[in-house]
Design an enzyme around this catalytic site. Structure first.
Site, PDB file in Angstrom:
ATOM      1  N   CYS A   1      25.791 -31.142  41.052  1.00 20.26           N
ATOM      2  CA  CYS A   1      26.163 -30.416  40.153  1.00 20.26           C
ATOM      3  C   CYS A   1      26.318 -28.613  40.209  1.00 20.26           C
ATOM      4  O   CYS A   1      27.100 -28.728  40.636  1.00 20.26           O
ATOM      5  CB  CYS A   1      24.709 -30.877  38.992  1.00 20.26           C
ATOM      6  SG  CYS A   1      25.851 -30.171  37.541  1.00 20.26           S
TER       7      CYS A   1
ATOM      8  N   HIS B   1      23.877 -36.437  37.766  1.00 22.48           N
ATOM      9  CA  HIS B   1      23.048 -35.974  38.165  1.00 22.48           C
ATOM     10  C   HIS B   1      22.169 -37.107  38.742  1.00 22.48           C
ATOM     11  O   HIS B   1      20.729 -37.869  37.842  1.00 22.48           O
ATOM     12  CB  HIS B   1      21.520 -35.789  37.150  1.00 22.48           C
ATOM     13  CG  HIS B   1      22.707 -34.619  36.965  1.00 22.48           C
ATOM     14  ND1 HIS B   1      21.482 -33.012  37.129  1.00 22.48           N
ATOM     15  CD2 HIS B   1      23.357 -33.165  35.710  1.00 22.48           C
ATOM     16  CE1 HIS B   1      22.326 -32.204  36.875  1.00 22.48           C
ATOM     17  NE2 HIS B   1      23.350 -32.080  35.915  1.00 22.48           N
TER      18      HIS B   1
ATOM     19  N   GLU C   1      19.164 -37.840  40.601  1.00 18.77           N
ATOM     20  CA  GLU C   1      17.763 -37.411  40.058  1.00 18.77           C
ATOM     21  C   GLU C   1      17.520 -37.282  38.536  1.00 18.77           C
ATOM     22  O   GLU C   1      16.228 -38.226  38.615  1.00 18.77           O
ATOM     23  CB  GLU C   1      16.787 -35.928  40.298  1.00 18.77           C
ATOM     24  CG  GLU C   1      17.425 -34.425  39.492  1.00 18.77           C
ATOM     25  CD  GLU C   1      19.157 -34.516  39.207  1.00 18.77           C
ATOM     26  OE1 GLU C   1      19.972 -34.642  39.472  1.00 18.77           O
ATOM     27  OE2 GLU C   1      19.212 -33.358  38.581  1.00 18.77           O
TER      28      GLU C   1
HETATM   29  N1  LIG Z   1      23.515 -28.881  35.502  1.00 19.87           N
HETATM   30  C1  LIG Z   1      24.552 -28.126  36.297  1.00 19.87           C
HETATM   31  O1  LIG Z   1      23.823 -28.055  37.029  1.00 19.87           O
HETATM   32  C2  LIG Z   1      24.935 -26.686  35.514  1.00 19.87           C
HETATM   33  C3  LIG Z   1      26.308 -27.065  36.443  1.00 19.87           C
HETATM   34  C4  LIG Z   1      27.311 -25.952  35.994  1.00 19.87           C
HETATM   35  N2  LIG Z   1      26.183 -24.670  35.762  1.00 19.87           N
HETATM   36  C5  LIG Z   1      28.190 -26.002  34.311  1.00 19.87           C
HETATM   37  O2  LIG Z   1      27.921 -26.054  33.606  1.00 19.87           O
HETATM   38  O3  LIG Z   1      29.448 -26.617  35.369  1.00 19.87           O
END
Ligand SMILES: NC(=O)CC[C@H](N)C(=O)O
Length: 223
Positions: free
Chosen positions: A85, A196, A198
């Protein structure tokens, strides 16, 4: 036992659970503040979050931190580097992966479960999956709309699909080209993914499908 650095930037918020997933997968994990240095690690994970509050573009400021020079060295040595992410956003901003993550097609934060089709099982992070397998993980991002004008530079690893593995527009949450959810470099040792793993690494979280990303990485680092 291979040891992984989980880098913490100001605003990272997925470091603890990412470290836990690595441990569950059989590796050692240490959270490393971005001002520290990366000595004696067998791999690096850049976890999710909002580093520098996504200012300028998500990942743009973190990508220019000094520690990223060490990440580049590790990647050059063939060690596994995983960006999840915000970590994926940092890897593209640092040019460790090509292309860019633009704001979602509908410009708002998306937080939900998605299905992914595993397209490439030859990377350092996908050895424990079967090609074409459909897995389930959460996404949580506002800037996940992947684009590249040179597909020859990337390996498509995960694609948003429906539950049967069909890649179509309805299954595409953010507008990414070719429903891309994760890519790797040519060597397969640097991977970025918006979902994600995790958050899908234990049955009580709703899915264990993401754990094999970490298991594959741990196995790869042992070689
Ligand atoms: N969960 C995250 O890593 C968010 C990724 C990033 N800050 C976004 O909103 O695109």
């Amino acid at each position: 036992m291979p040891k992984f650095a989980v880098i913490v930037f100001p605003g990272t918020n997925c470091d603890f659970e990412t470290a836990e997933a690595i441990k569950k997968a059989g590796g050692k994990a240490e959270r490393v503040w971005y001002k520290e240095s990366l000595k004696d690690f067998d791999g690096v994970v850049l976890p999710g979050g909002f580093s520098y509050a996504d200012y300028l573009r998500a990942g743009a400021i973190s990508a220019r931190a000094e520690i990223m020079e060490e990440v580049k060295e590790l990647a050059k040595d063939g060690k596994p580097v995983l960006g999840i992410c915000n970590g994926f956003q940092i890897l593209t901003e640092a040019k460790l992966l090509s292309g860019a993550l633009r704001p979602n097609k509908i410009p708002r934060f998306l937080c939900r479960w998605v299905y992914l089709r595993v397209a490439d099982t030859e990377t350092a992070f996908t050895g424990f999956y079967k090609e074409g397998e459909v897995i389930r993980m959460p996404i949580a991002h506002a800037e996940g709309n992947y684009y590249t004008n040179d597909l020859s530079k990337v390996r498509i690893v995960f694609q948003y699909s429906d539950e049967n593995g069909n890649i179509n527009e309805e299954a595409n949450p953010n507008g990414s080209i070719l429903n891309i959810a994760g890519i790797s470099n040519e060597k397969g040792n640097v991977l970025g993914m918006m979902p994600h793993p995790e958050r899908a690494s234990d049955r009580w979280l709703g899915s264990e499908d993401g754990l094999r990303v970490f298991k594959s990485m741990v196995e790869y680092a042992k070689r």
